[in-house]
Design an enzyme around this catalytic site. Structure first.
Site, PDB file in Angstrom:
ATOM      1  N   GLU A   1       0.520  -0.953  -0.147  1.00  0.00           N
ATOM      2  CA  GLU A   1      -0.238   0.391  -0.414  1.00  0.00           C
ATOM      3  C   GLU A   1       0.463   1.253   0.090  1.00  0.00           C
ATOM      4  OE1 GLU A   1      -1.973   3.134   0.222  1.00  0.00           O
ATOM      5  OE2 GLU A   1      -0.876   2.491   1.830  1.00  0.00           O
TER       6      GLU A   1
ATOM      7  N   SER B   1       4.056   1.343  10.230  1.00  0.00           N
ATOM      8  CA  SER B   1       4.876   1.116   8.906  1.00  0.00           C
ATOM      9  C   SER B   1       5.581   2.659   9.398  1.00  0.00           C
ATOM     10  CB  SER B   1       4.183   1.323   7.883  1.00  0.00           C
ATOM     11  OG  SER B   1       3.719   0.131   7.602  1.00  0.00           O
TER      12      SER B   1
ATOM     13  N   ARG C   1      -0.419  -3.929  11.163  1.00  0.00           N
ATOM     14  CA  ARG C   1       0.866  -4.431  10.921  1.00  0.00           C
ATOM     15  C   ARG C   1       1.679  -4.087  12.050  1.00  0.00           C
ATOM     16  NH1 ARG C   1      -1.837  -3.261   6.572  1.00  0.00           N
ATOM     17  NH2 ARG C   1      -1.374  -4.300   4.552  1.00  0.00           N
TER      18      ARG C   1
ATOM     19  N   CYS D   1      -5.663  -2.024   5.463  1.00  0.00           N
ATOM     20  CA  CYS D   1      -6.500  -1.982   6.901  1.00  0.00           C
ATOM     21  C   CYS D   1      -7.411  -1.218   7.521  1.00  0.00           C
ATOM     22  CB  CYS D   1      -5.268  -1.976   7.529  1.00  0.00           C
ATOM     23  SG  CYS D   1      -4.820  -0.295   7.841  1.00  0.00           S
TER      24      CYS D   1
ATOM     25  N   CYS E   1       3.035  -0.617   4.714  1.00  0.00           N
ATOM     26  CA  CYS E   1       1.857   0.240   4.724  1.00  0.00           C
ATOM     27  C   CYS E   1       1.784   1.821   4.734  1.00  0.00           C
ATOM     28  CB  CYS E   1       0.840   0.136   5.259  1.00  0.00           C
ATOM     29  SG  CYS E   1      -1.097   0.385   4.881  1.00  0.00           S
TER      30      CYS E   1
ATOM     31  N   CYS F   1       0.073   4.676   5.682  1.00  0.00           N
ATOM     32  CA  CYS F   1      -0.130   5.226   6.656  1.00  0.00           C
ATOM     33  C   CYS F   1       0.313   5.743   7.489  1.00  0.00           C
ATOM     34  CB  CYS F   1      -0.655   3.648   7.472  1.00  0.00           C
ATOM     35  SG  CYS F   1      -1.825   2.987   7.121  1.00  0.00           S
TER      36      CYS F   1
ATOM     37  N   HIS G   1      -7.971   2.393  11.822  1.00  0.00           N
ATOM     38  CA  HIS G   1      -8.072   3.734  11.545  1.00  0.00           C
ATOM     39  C   HIS G   1      -9.445   3.976  12.191  1.00  0.00           C
ATOM     40  CE1 HIS G   1      -3.552   4.014  10.466  1.00  0.00           C
ATOM     41  NE2 HIS G   1      -3.852   3.425   8.849  1.00  0.00           N
TER      42      HIS G   1
ATOM     43  N   CYS H   1      -6.014   4.433   5.087  1.00  0.00           N
ATOM     44  CA  CYS H   1      -5.660   2.990   4.344  1.00  0.00           C
ATOM     45  C   CYS H   1      -6.463   3.114   3.891  1.00  0.00           C
ATOM     46  CB  CYS H   1      -4.713   2.435   5.334  1.00  0.00           C
ATOM     47  SG  CYS H   1      -4.421   1.303   4.658  1.00  0.00           S
TER      48      CYS H   1
END
Lengths: 385, 576
Positions: free
Chosen positions: B15, B504, B481, B66, B548, B551, B70, B63
């Site tokens: 991502e 990330s 993640r 995922c 990701c 993010c 969030h 995102c």
């Protein structure tokens, strides 16, 4: 008569398209379907549903079926700009293992960063190669807003450090058709919401070519597939609304075909989340549903193979397929006519927009709906239990 | 010693937008490495001054992969600020949606994002179908999609592709690369599962959509609880959930887990997956409610790979700095005091290795200066790796029996030593083991919810936002993640300050002022690359983290409408 001429026009279009070489000679959609265990009948059933979705008369079903069958003439390039990859993810959820997804297996997805195997220089080569080889013939789909304010270097791609804006412009130049997939590429999206720190704009703002917008955050996989099929069928622009959205998908408001519409008309409203009305599936207008102001087909097509959609899950529509919805539709859990925070951005709330658009539906509908909701409540004392 | 520069941009199958650059010596051993995010969006700036109830919806758009993390974090940070405790039904429903997310995310990551680093699609054409079908039984009693007829079909399908010379999305990858270790039969099994997983991930997405309305970007959480009360009270819906859950769980156990065991055996000696993790510090936070009081995964920190001691997390010790990030203020600051003043300093002209192995003029990172939109988060000044591996190690070291059972079983069945966990191989296996722990225990959440619904149908707590009061709250938890936190301050009834610190960011951040490299960077150093024009090993290591990047990049507007001054939330960033 009118219908006949359309039928003939589309038939001709398909005939000429059929003469184009397939990208992959070894496969055909009917063959792949057969391999996957789909009967001709299954396929025609699906084509019937798509025909209805595209707002075509039932007798056009064979044409839609044929359009699907010859979709293998289409190379597709999919670019990622300032985005969250939700639109690509939506595409991955396409009805499977059913026909929509097969079509996507089957057309040639020449470049897609989330899915492709190659990386780095090799990935860049793929993009250049695809643009060159299919010059003037590829479909460009773009996901994400385009940073282009004080610096377009908020996004760079590849070993030569090209900006996203330049990449998008270059790919637009030789595309046969251009689709902005999702609200970000259609209207700038969440990064363009006030105060838009990266100067993100819609794809249509960085190219002179016509861009067809397929908004939604994300759009349903059906609208992505439908847009493709529509292009195959017509070869020209679909009927568009003032925001360049295809009318077949964005012609009606969520409210028009909502499963809770009966409760709205009967004056039965959820007054707060978790109340008795919520358990009974009452209308969500009073907890902020923006269905009356939002043009999209979610209420009919739903998401994830018809599993559900936000209003079925008890939350109001947030208006995600409308331009600037982050600024104009919030707060998402307050009715438009009854909001507490309407001056947060110096009047740039939904009410301000409603005034501006005045001509339109938004204001009129807004007032009408609010009045209706109020009157209904008055008329139905059971809401006051 | 002369070195050569290698750029990998875009890193695909992730991502977001990520660039990796490395310096290799004459033996192709990586001497230095740099990780750069090449997109900045500024969502934390945008959420300011809005209704706190909208925070979850806006932050969700960090995102789409995922896609629940969030959303939940934004909602729960506000709940924490307002002192709201959602009803048990809401908590458990969120936990079920979270389980669906983990199952979905890990399957997609292994097969569709990471898989082609392990599986040579072209080699599968040489497979003996009967032999492959038998091979599958070595890793599970009930293999999936590996009957001779299934495998023959897959082989024919790929053959048609390859014969034509048009590989579509598989084009121009590193097929035939010397570091692919599966036999043709093993490649064919994995390839069959790659295709099957495309279907299974859709079912996993449906699991979330049942209670979330849709996926990506579900829409049924609200501050105080969940809105999907009709679905919860509908027995047919619960039955549908159960059936599909089992279908996905079955795939995880008999395809995903089996393939991970197969990879463990085949790749045990491949340097690009068994080199020790660059950062041996691991951090994780409790997550995944099973019932009223128990969580499946634990909280803590492991330092220097020492599993004999787990340290508690002190939230005050988290800082973020921008010495090598494209922001003006360099000093390490706690996220509550963080600054983000964008300062793009551009790329440098350099000769780097092109696609054919020869040097070509390129735009390269200014590694002495600023080179990424990600900041460098640190805990007590130290680099931390977060993610499923950290989560498993912390729970394992704490003696969590549910997690320990899964990890021990894996080590025993593969014959791998515990040290094998501290590698890219371990990172990839950890994701699967996390999914295994979830499918073995997730039904407890479901059953607790059903039991509770019989006596209690509350799904939302009521609350009031006092415009004259100031509030402050945060969410911390582990998402697919790794460790995620969102931090919010509310004043005058609107959001005054918002920061997200995401997994990330911890893993992909650049070097700090002390010269400490982020986990991506340090894990690459010392790695030998077979062919620098086809740096598969680099991609393999980076993918093992499940990047990701959308993010990982965050920004906070510090002074209202003054666009010139931003505060990036370093630690308090995003979730995935």
């Amino acid at each position: 008569m009118k219908e006949n001429s359309l039928f003939n026009r589309l038939s001709k279009r398909l005939e000429s398209l059929e003469k184009l070489p397939k990208i992959d000679e070894t496969k055909s959609i009917p063959k792949v379907l057969e391999e996957k265990g789909f009967s001709r009948r299954d396929f025609m059933k699906w084509a019937t549903a798509v025909t209805a979705m595209l707002a075509l008369p039932a007798n056009f079903t064979p044409l839609v079926a044929k359009a699907a069958e010859i979709s293998d003439r289409l190379p597709i390039i999919w670019l990622h700009m300032a985005e969250c990859t939700g639109c690509s993810e939506s595409l991955l959820r396409t009805d499977a293992p059913t026909i929509d997804s097969l079509i996507f297996d089957y057309i040639s997805l020449e470049y897609h960063e989330t899915l492709m195997a190659s990386a780095g220089w090799q990935a860049e080569e793929n993009l250049e190669h695809a643009i060159e080889k299919h010059k003037g013939n590829y479909i460009l789909m773009v996901e994400g807003g385009i940073p282009s304010g004080d610096t377009d270097f908020y996004l760079t791609i590849g070993g030569h450090g090209k900006t996203g804006e330049q990449n998008a412009k270059d790919a637009c130049e030789s595309a046969k058709a251009i689709f902005a997939i999702g609200t970000c590429s259609s209207f700038g999206g969440v990064q363009a919401a006030n105060p838009n720190p990266t100067g993100a704009v819609a794809l249509s703002k960085v190219t002179n070519r016509t861009v067809i917008n397929v908004p939604g955050c994300p759009p349903s996989e059906k609208n992505i597939v439908g847009t493709l099929l529509h292009f195959i069928l017509y070869g020209t622009l679909p009927a568009l609304d003032p925001y360049n959205r295809p009318k077949w998908a964005y012609g009606l408001r969520i409210h028009d075909l909502c499963e809770r519409r009966g409760h709205f008309d009967a004056g039965e409203f959820v007054e707060e989340f978790g109340d008795e009305g919520a358990k009974k599936g009452y209308c969500l207008y009073k907890v902020g549903c923006k269905g009356p102001y939002t043009f999209n087909n979610c209420s009919k097509n739903k998401f994830n193979q018809h599993t559900s959609w936000p209003i079925q899950a008890g939350h109001g529509c947030i208006g995600c397929s409308e331009p600037d919805f982050w600024d104009t539709m919030g707060p998402f859990e307050e009715p438009v006519a009854d909001r507490l925070y309407n001056s947060v951005f110096g009047g740039l709330g939904a009410d301000a927009t409603a005034d501006k658009i005045g001509v339109g539906l938004l204001a009129v509908t807004g007032i009408g709906i609010a009045a209706h909701a109020a009157i209904s409540k008055f008329k139905h004392p059971k809401d006051e239990e | 010693m002369s070195t050569k520069r290698v750029i990998v941009d875009p890193i695909t199958r992730i991502e977001g937008h990520l660039r990796i650059e490395v310096e290799v010596d004459e033996n192709n051993v990586i001497q230095d490495a740099f990780s750069s995010a090449t997109l900045w969006r500024g969502l934390e700036t945008i959420v300011k001054n809005r209704d706190p109830r909208d925070a979850g919806f806006l932050m969700q758009r960090i995102c789409g992969v995922c896609t629940f993390s969030h959303y939940r974090a934004g909602i729960e940070a506000v709940e924490d600020a307002l002192g709201i405790v959602p009803p048990l039904n809401a908590k458990l429903t969120r936990s079920l949606m979270n389980q669906a997310l983990f199952m979905h995310d890990h399957v997609v990551h292994f097969y569709h994002l990471h898989g082609l680093d392990w599986v040579d699609v072209v080699s599968a054409l040489d497979a003996d179908v009967a032999k492959a079908s038998k091979e599958a039984f070595k890793y599970t009693k009930y293999p999936i999609a590996t009957g001779e007829n299934d495998l023959l079909k897959v082989k024919d399908r790929v053959k048609a592709f390859v014969d034509k010379g048009e590989l579509g999305p598989f084009a121009n990858a590193y097929w035939g690369h010397g570091t692919f270790k599966f036999t043709p039969e093993q490649n064919l099994i994995a390839l069959s599962h790659y295709l099957k997983a495309l279907e299974v991930q859709r079912t996993a997405a449906q699991l979330m959509a049942m209670f979330g309305g849709k996926q990506p970007h579900p829409q049924s959480l609200t501050v105080g609880g969940v809105t999907c009360v009709m679905d919860l009270l509908d027995p047919s819906r619960m039955g549908e959930y159960l059936t599909k859950y089992k279908e996905v769980a079955n795939f995880i156990e008999h395809a995903y887990y089996a393939d991970i065991k197969m990879a463990g055996g085949a790749y045990f000696k491949e340097g690009s997956v068994t080199a020790q993790a660059g950062t041996m510090n691991f951090m994780s936070h409790q997550m995944m409610e099973l019932n009223r009081s128990e969580y499946l995964f634990d909280t803590g920190i492991i330092l220097n790979g020492d599993l004999s001691k787990v340290y508690p997390i002190n939230e005050d010790l988290i800082t973020e700095e921008a010495t090598h990030s494209w922001y003006a203020d360099n000093e390490p600051l706690h996220p509550y005091n963080g600054k983000t003043n964008p300062n793009y300093t551009g790329l440098k002209d350099k000769m780097t290795i092109g696609p054919d192995g020869k040097e070509i003029p390129s735009k390269s990172l200014d590694d002495q200066g600023k080179y990424s939109w990600i900041k460098s988060p640190r805990y007590d000044g130290q680099v931390m790796e977060v993610g499923p591996l950290s989560c498993l190690l912390v729970s394992y070291a704490k003696g969590n029996t549910k997690v320990k059972a899964v990890v021990d079983e894996f080590l025993q069945e593969t014959g791998l030593p515990t040290e094998a966990l501290f590698t890219a191989l371990g990172r990839t296996a950890a994701r699967c083991l996390q999914a295994m722990a979830i499918i073995r225990n997730g039904m407890e959440t479901f059953n607790t919810l059903i039991e509770n619904l019989k006596v209690d149908q509350e799904t939302c707590a009521s609350y009031h936002i006092d415009k004259d009061k100031e509030y402050k709250g945060r969410f911390i938890g582990d998402v697919p993640r790794g460790m995620l936190s969102h931090w919010v301050r509310i004043k005058n009834g609107v959001i005054e300050n918002y920061q997200a610190v995401v997994p990330s960011t911890w893993n992909a951040g650049p070097t700090d002022s002390k010269g400490q490299k982020g986990p991506y960077e340090s894990n690459l150093i010392g790695l030998k690359v077979e062919d620098i024009s086809k740096p598969l090993e680099i991609i393999r290591i980076i993918h093992s983290f499940d990047p990701c990047i959308a993010c990982a990049v965050h920004v906070m507007d510090k002074k209202g409408n003054n666009l010139g001054v931003y505060k990036v939330d370093p630690i308090y960033g995003c979730s995935c």
